[in-house]
Structure formats: C-alpha cells, structure tokens
Scaffold this motif. Structure first.
Motif, PDB file in Angstrom:
ATOM      1  N   LEU A 175       0.900  18.905  -3.909  1.00 41.42           N
ATOM      2  CA  LEU A 175       1.664  19.448  -3.476  1.00 41.42           C
ATOM      3  C   LEU A 175       3.145  18.571  -4.191  1.00 41.42           C
ATOM      4  CD1 LEU A 175       1.124  21.426  -0.530  1.00 41.42           C
ATOM      5  CD2 LEU A 175       1.167  22.295  -2.499  1.00 41.42           C
ATOM      6  N   GLY A 176       3.311  17.126  -3.999  1.00 45.01           N
ATOM      7  CA  GLY A 176       4.112  16.053  -4.545  1.00 45.01           C
ATOM      8  C   GLY A 176       4.555  15.266  -3.535  1.00 45.01           C
ATOM      9  N   PHE A 177       4.017  14.902  -2.279  1.00 43.43           N
ATOM     10  CA  PHE A 177       4.217  14.238  -1.129  1.00 43.43           C
ATOM     11  C   PHE A 177       3.467  13.306  -1.441  1.00 43.43           C
ATOM     12  CE2 PHE A 177       3.930  18.760   0.477  1.00 43.43           C
ATOM     13  CZ  PHE A 177       5.583  18.842   0.233  1.00 43.43           C
ATOM     14  N   HIS A 178       3.066  12.063  -0.851  1.00 44.27           N
ATOM     15  CA  HIS A 178       2.577  11.026  -1.027  1.00 44.27           C
ATOM     16  C   HIS A 178       1.420  10.885   0.658  1.00 44.27           C
ATOM     17  CE1 HIS A 178       1.721   7.157   0.148  1.00 44.27           C
ATOM     18  NE2 HIS A 178       1.647   6.326  -1.415  1.00 44.27           N
ATOM     19  N   ILE A 183      -1.462  -5.303  -0.282  1.00 49.96           N
ATOM     20  CA  ILE A 183      -1.573  -6.744  -1.632  1.00 49.96           C
ATOM     21  C   ILE A 183      -1.004  -6.106  -2.907  1.00 49.96           C
ATOM     22  CG2 ILE A 183      -3.139  -7.573  -2.666  1.00 49.96           C
ATOM     23  CD1 ILE A 183      -4.951  -8.107  -0.896  1.00 49.96           C
ATOM     24  N   LEU A 184      -1.363  -5.104  -3.010  1.00 54.27           N
ATOM     25  CA  LEU A 184      -0.807  -4.495  -4.157  1.00 54.27           C
ATOM     26  C   LEU A 184       0.904  -4.303  -4.372  1.00 54.27           C
ATOM     27  CD1 LEU A 184      -2.990  -1.170  -5.066  1.00 54.27           C
ATOM     28  CD2 LEU A 184      -2.886  -3.396  -6.119  1.00 54.27           C
ATOM     29  N   LEU A 185       2.049  -4.090  -2.812  1.00 55.21           N
ATOM     30  CA  LEU A 185       2.924  -4.479  -2.710  1.00 55.21           C
ATOM     31  C   LEU A 185       3.442  -5.312  -2.296  1.00 55.21           C
ATOM     32  CD1 LEU A 185       5.969  -2.090  -2.277  1.00 55.21           C
ATOM     33  CD2 LEU A 185       4.767  -2.487   0.116  1.00 55.21           C
ATOM     34  N   VAL A 192       7.501   4.684   1.866  1.00 56.42           N
ATOM     35  CA  VAL A 192       8.824   4.767   0.830  1.00 56.42           C
ATOM     36  C   VAL A 192       9.141   3.802  -0.673  1.00 56.42           C
ATOM     37  CG1 VAL A 192      11.456   5.293   0.679  1.00 56.42           C
ATOM     38  CG2 VAL A 192       9.609   5.806   2.403  1.00 56.42           C
ATOM     39  N   LEU A 193       8.818   2.275   0.537  1.00 57.03           N
ATOM     40  CA  LEU A 193       9.024   1.490  -0.988  1.00 57.03           C
ATOM     41  C   LEU A 193       8.382   1.916  -2.538  1.00 57.03           C
ATOM     42  CD1 LEU A 193      10.255  -2.064   1.516  1.00 57.03           C
ATOM     43  CD2 LEU A 193      12.142  -0.315  -0.625  1.00 57.03           C
ATOM     44  N   ASN A 194       7.292   2.028  -1.399  1.00 61.92           N
ATOM     45  CA  ASN A 194       6.426   1.766  -2.820  1.00 61.92           C
ATOM     46  C   ASN A 194       6.557   3.078  -3.694  1.00 61.92           C
ATOM     47  OD1 ASN A 194       3.033   0.824  -3.922  1.00 61.92           O
ATOM     48  ND2 ASN A 194       2.458   2.749  -3.495  1.00 61.92           N
ATOM     49  N   GLN A 211       6.744   3.020  -7.796  1.00 58.93           N
ATOM     50  CA  GLN A 211       6.022   3.462  -8.689  1.00 58.93           C
ATOM     51  C   GLN A 211       7.267   4.940  -9.497  1.00 58.93           C
ATOM     52  OE1 GLN A 211       3.957   6.899  -6.355  1.00 58.93           O
ATOM     53  NE2 GLN A 211       2.503   4.944  -5.648  1.00 58.93           N
ATOM     54  N   ASN A 212       8.329   4.403  -9.037  1.00 54.88           N
ATOM     55  CA  ASN A 212       9.586   5.149  -9.742  1.00 54.88           C
ATOM     56  C   ASN A 212      10.734   4.631 -10.086  1.00 54.88           C
ATOM     57  OD1 ASN A 212       8.111   7.622  -9.694  1.00 54.88           O
ATOM     58  ND2 ASN A 212       8.117   7.136  -7.414  1.00 54.88           N
ATOM     59  N   HIS A 213      10.661   3.302  -9.526  1.00 52.66           N
ATOM     60  CA  HIS A 213      11.737   3.022  -9.888  1.00 52.66           C
ATOM     61  C   HIS A 213      13.305   3.587  -9.495  1.00 52.66           C
ATOM     62  CE1 HIS A 213       9.222  -0.359 -11.659  1.00 52.66           C
ATOM     63  NE2 HIS A 213       8.842   0.457 -12.320  1.00 52.66           N
TER      64      HIS A 213
END
Length: 303
Positions: A143-146, A192-194, A259-261, A266-268
């Motif tokens: 549905l477009g959410f995290h 780690i990824l963040l 939110v930062l991720n 992901q979206n810059h």
C-alpha cells in the motif's frame, strides 16, 4: 521551524518534524530500570504517554510520507497532486481497515493465526508472531508504506492472553525470544545499512554543527517543558514526577531512523547536510536521556 530558519524547504521541514516525533520507550525504561526508578508513578506515565505518542507518530508517518513521496516539488517546496493525494487517502483507509479487521476478528479467533500461538503447547508461537509481523509488513509495503509501520501495528494488536496454553501464559517467554532476535539479527542489519551511508567528511561536519546544536537545544527544551507541564497540569502528577516524565520523553525512537532511511537513503528527498544534522540530533537526544535521569535522580529522591 528550525528547517525553515536555516533556509530549507517546506518539504524538508515536514521531514524534520516527522523525524523528531516518536519517543524511544525502550531506551527510557532501560535507563529508569538501571537507576531503580522503573516502579515510580512517572515510569507508568512515560510508558503510557510514549506508546500513544508512538502510535500517533506512526500514523503521521504513514499518512504524510506517502504524500511527500507522491508530490512534486517546486523550488524544494511540496506541490501535492490531488489525484495522488486521494489515492494515498484510500491506501491509508485500506491499511487501517486491514489492521482493524485482522486485530478484531482473525487474530483473536482460536482457529485463526492465534492457533499458531497455542498449538503444541505454544511451541510454534514465535513462528506465528513472525508470520503476523511479515504479513503486516508486506501489506504496508504493497500500500506504499514502510514495512516497519505494518510490523509495529502487528505488535499493537497482540495481547498477552493470546499466548495462554492451559494454565500457563507464555507471553513473556515469547517476548524475550522475539526481542533477542530483533536486537541480534534484524536491528543490526538495518543500522549497518543506514550507518554505511555516513561518511565523516570534515567540511560537512563543519557545516552542520550550528543546525545540529540549534535543533538539539530546541527539541530538548520544548520536549521536556511540554511533557512536564502536560504531566503536572493535565495528568495530575507531582512536580518531581512531572520533571522525570519530561526527561524520560526526550529520547527519539527507531522511527526517526526509518524516516531518514526512506527520505535520504531510498529517495534522496533531503540533502546530505540535513541527514547528518538529523542523525546527530537523534544521537544527542538519546544519550541525553540516561545522563539527565542520572543527574535528576538525587533531586527526585530528596524531595
């Protein structure tokens, strides 16, 4: 307000606000427990307020982030497409309708998902919990959410009574196992990824010092004062408990990193300088909680 003061766009201001919303329940409770304050009236108030705060913050992220992602920008400011806005609105209704239906009619039923919580004396309960969590995460993603938003609401609809097997309730045991997996498997991978996106460059650090300190001081002052005054004048807490609640509500939860991720990795949608600023402020707020609580403990116990 801070984002606009430093010349960033309305789009950025919304993202800054979303990042600074949710309270870190676990951080505060661990700090209170280490100081022997976990059974105080303030601890109960912090738990209740933080859960409500986190739920409202999740709703805010679930609603606003898709709007930001679906909108266009002009000079960095958000211009929302009405058709996309209505689609987002229906997605939100569909998601919360799904949460309500599953939480009200499917999970409580002993022949539904709850069956996995009690079959074979509860030996498949952990599997059942993770099936539910990943199901909610997938629905949220579709549905477009995290996915984390779906996982969080999956946790909210679970009740201790669902894990009763005969005269034994295995809820605490299941919680301990899932917490261990979260802290040793899923959590580290996410961070780690963040963290891999952070490259310490001297010129960037120099640029973000003033915005970081400004935002940190503003959030610290207004968060502590608003929580303390609300506890005293609307919750009926004593002055000493109200200040303890104010300090305890200061930590920022994992939602800030989600939110930062989404917005940077992901979206810059925000700049590297904004990413550094928000990361550092979150870090400073979180280390402030145990320090302020330790400082305040002698004052709290002397009154």
């Amino acid at each position: 307000m801070s984002a606009k003061f430093f010349g960033f766009s309305t789009n950025s201001a919304l993202i800054w606000g979303l990042t600074m919303t949710a309270t870190a329940v676990s951080l505060t409770m661990v700090s209170l427990k280490s100081l022997g304050l976990e059974k105080t009236p303030a601890a109960t108030g912090i738990m209740t307020s933080a859960v409500v705060d986190d739920v409202l913050s999740l709703i805010g992220v679930a609603v606003l982030l898709p709007i930001i992602l679906s909108g266009n920008t002009q000079n960095g400011n958000l211009v929302v497409d009405f058709e996309k806005l209505m689609n987002t609105f229906f997605d939100v209704l569909a998601f919360f309708g799904f949460v309500y239906l599953v939480g009200k009619f499917i999970v409580p039923h002993k022949k539904g998902i709850r069956y996995l919580f009690i079959v074979d004396r509860g030996n498949y309960a952990v599997l059942g919990v993770f099936i539910l969590v990943f199901l909610f995460g997938d629905v949220a993603h579709i549905l477009g959410f995290h996915p984390a938003i779906g996982a969080y609401f999956a946790g909210l609809i679970l009740k201790a009574e669902y894990f009763e097997v005969g005269n034994q309730n295995r809820a605490k045991e299941i919680e301990k196992i899932t917490n261990t997996m979260a802290f040793t498997v899923f959590g580290p991978v996410f961070f780690i990824l963040l963290g891999g996106k952070i490259i310490f460059e001297p010129h960037i650090l120099k640029e973000v010092i003033i915005p970081t300190l400004t935002l940190f001081v503003l959030v610290l002052v207004f968060q502590v004062l608003s929580a303390a005054f609300a506890a005293k004048y609307t919750g009926g807490y004593s002055s000493k408990d109200s200040w303890l609640i104010g300090f305890g509500m200061l930590g920022r939860a994992e939602l800030a990193f989600i939110v930062l991720n989404i917005t940077y990795v992901q979206n810059h949608l925000i700049s590297q300088e904004e990413f550094y600023t928000l990361m550092f402020v979150t870090f400073l707020l979180n280390i402030s909680v145990p320090l302020l609580l330790k400082w305040y403990k002698p004052i709290y116990e002397s009154e």
